[in-house]
Design an enzyme around this catalytic site. Sequence first.
Site, short mmCIF file in Angstrom:
data_model
loop_
_atom_site.label_atom_id
_atom_site.label_comp_id
_atom_site.label_asym_id
_atom_site.label_seq_id
_atom_site.Cartn_x
_atom_site.Cartn_y
_atom_site.Cartn_z
N ASN A 155 68.51 42.57 1.38
CA ASN A 155 68.73 43.17 2.69
C ASN A 155 70.44 42.02 3.64
OD1 ASN A 155 68.70 44.31 5.51
ND2 ASN A 155 68.30 42.26 6.16
N LYS A 166 81.02 43.72 -1.79
CA LYS A 166 79.92 44.70 -1.97
C LYS A 166 80.54 46.03 -3.04
CE LYS A 166 77.48 43.88 1.46
NZ LYS A 166 75.76 43.61 2.21
N THR A 193 73.79 45.33 14.98
CA THR A 193 72.36 43.90 14.79
C THR A 193 73.38 43.46 15.20
OG1 THR A 193 73.93 43.68 12.56
CG2 THR A 193 71.71 45.29 12.66
N TYR A 195 84.58 40.45 1.93
CA TYR A 195 82.95 41.13 2.71
C TYR A 195 83.16 42.16 1.33
CZ TYR A 195 79.81 43.38 4.66
OH TYR A 195 78.30 43.91 5.14
N SER A 219 77.02 48.37 2.30
CA SER A 219 77.98 48.36 3.45
C SER A 219 79.34 49.66 3.16
CB SER A 219 78.43 46.92 3.53
OG SER A 219 79.58 47.72 5.11
#
Length: 237
Positions: A87, A155, A186, A151, A138
């Site tokens: 996670n 992923k 979040t 990013y 994601s």
Amino acid sequence: MSLSNPEKSSAAKPVTLITGASGGIGSALARALAGTHELILGGRGGAALNALCAEVGGHPLVLDLTRPETFAGVLAGLGRVSNVVHNAGVVELGAVAEQDYAVWTHTLAVNTVAPAELTRLLLPTVRQERGTFVFVNSGAGLSANAGWGSYAASKFALKALADALRGEEEANGVRVTSLYPGRTATEMQRKVRSQEGAEYTPEAFIDPQTLAATIAFVLNAPRDATLTDLTVRPGPQ
């Protein structure tokens, strides 16, 4: 670190390790699984992780995800691990023309290399348990937008890791799921919205508890099913 008397306390329960446990999705998942799973909660240590462990009866596992060479020592003597939920993650937005190798190296280390090494080290015990790996990916792991290069690359690579692992371990009874959440309420999303110059409106995003319930369903699903890829998007407002 080892579970106290795991043979006695965990015999009837799966043992689930969650990385990034003190974050939004991780802490929600720990609370969702408390009582039905023995929990090993991975994080950088500190008050938040200790408080969560005290709340849910979890066992802290202090990990520096930028130093995979330390994982073997940290995991030594861990005992049973049935499930692993990858996670933890980091994000730093920026154009390819603007981000130097340090950003790429850090992002790939935490988001891809650390899960790969943890998987390698924990695989023997997860095989024994016929357990499950969940990779919290994601939407950026399926489509890369401008400003999301480093990013998204990490992923996309995480998806490749999960896909390869699924094919390699099916015969061993190990289940592998990739979860592709949309924007979630979040602290990471708060950072992203700040980098985008936009307002953070948590009510417009997925509640971490919703994703926790989804992951719990994956972990607890009957053995006659494997949920390979799950995409979760914010509902209509």
